[in-house]
Design a protein around this motif. Sequence first.
Motif, PDB file in Angstrom:
ATOM      1  N   ALA A   1       1.996   1.714  -3.502  1.00 55.85           N
ATOM      2  CA  ALA A   1       0.869   2.168  -4.327  1.00 55.85           C
ATOM      3  C   ALA A   1       0.586   3.647  -4.077  1.00 55.85           C
ATOM      4  CB  ALA A   1      -0.373   1.332  -4.037  1.00 55.85           C
ATOM      5  N   ASP A   2       0.611   4.061  -2.817  1.00 54.70           N
ATOM      6  CA  ASP A   2       0.389   5.473  -2.473  1.00 54.70           C
ATOM      7  C   ASP A   2       1.466   6.381  -3.056  1.00 54.70           C
ATOM      8  OD1 ASP A   2      -1.900   4.777  -1.069  1.00 54.70           O
ATOM      9  OD2 ASP A   2      -0.926   4.873   0.906  1.00 54.70           O
ATOM     10  N   ALA A   3       2.668   5.827  -3.253  1.00 52.78           N
ATOM     11  CA  ALA A   3       3.786   6.594  -3.808  1.00 52.78           C
ATOM     12  C   ALA A   3       3.774   6.595  -5.338  1.00 52.78           C
ATOM     13  CB  ALA A   3       5.112   6.053  -3.287  1.00 52.78           C
ATOM     14  N   GLY A   4       2.788   5.935  -5.939  1.00 52.33           N
ATOM     15  CA  GLY A   4       2.646   5.971  -7.386  1.00 52.33           C
ATOM     16  C   GLY A   4       3.253   4.814  -8.148  1.00 52.33           C
TER      17      GLY A   4
ATOM     18  N   MET B   1       0.829  -1.206   0.000  1.00 53.31           N
ATOM     19  CA  MET B   1       0.000   0.000   0.000  1.00 53.31           C
ATOM     20  C   MET B   1       0.866   1.259   0.000  1.00 53.31           C
ATOM     21  SD  MET B   1      -2.912  -1.229  -0.358  1.00 53.31           S
ATOM     22  CE  MET B   1      -4.244  -0.169   0.075  1.00 53.31           C
ATOM     23  N   ALA B   2       1.982   1.231   0.703  1.00 49.53           N
ATOM     24  CA  ALA B   2       2.882   2.385   0.709  1.00 49.53           C
ATOM     25  C   ALA B   2       3.448   2.632  -0.690  1.00 49.53           C
ATOM     26  CB  ALA B   2       4.015   2.169   1.721  1.00 49.53           C
TER      27      ALA B   2
END
Length: 69
Positions: free
Chosen positions: A28-31, A25-26
């Motif tokens: 994914a959140d960072a693109g 998830m980290a």
Amino acid sequence: MAGARDTKNVLVTGGGSGIGLAIAMAFADAGYGVTIAGRDANKLKAAGLKYVEMDVTDEASVFSGVKSA
């Protein structure tokens, strides 16, 4: 304009829950483009990310999973 080739991708084993899911998830959140891998399809589906079923103790499973990721 950034295209798909410009996106960095990661494959996170154990991504269906716990620390693996948090790491996925980290990213994914960072693109990043994220694919999670694990043995429990239900947990992988519930995560809501692209996933592949993979058993890291089985070499053939790893090769197949990486290829399809």
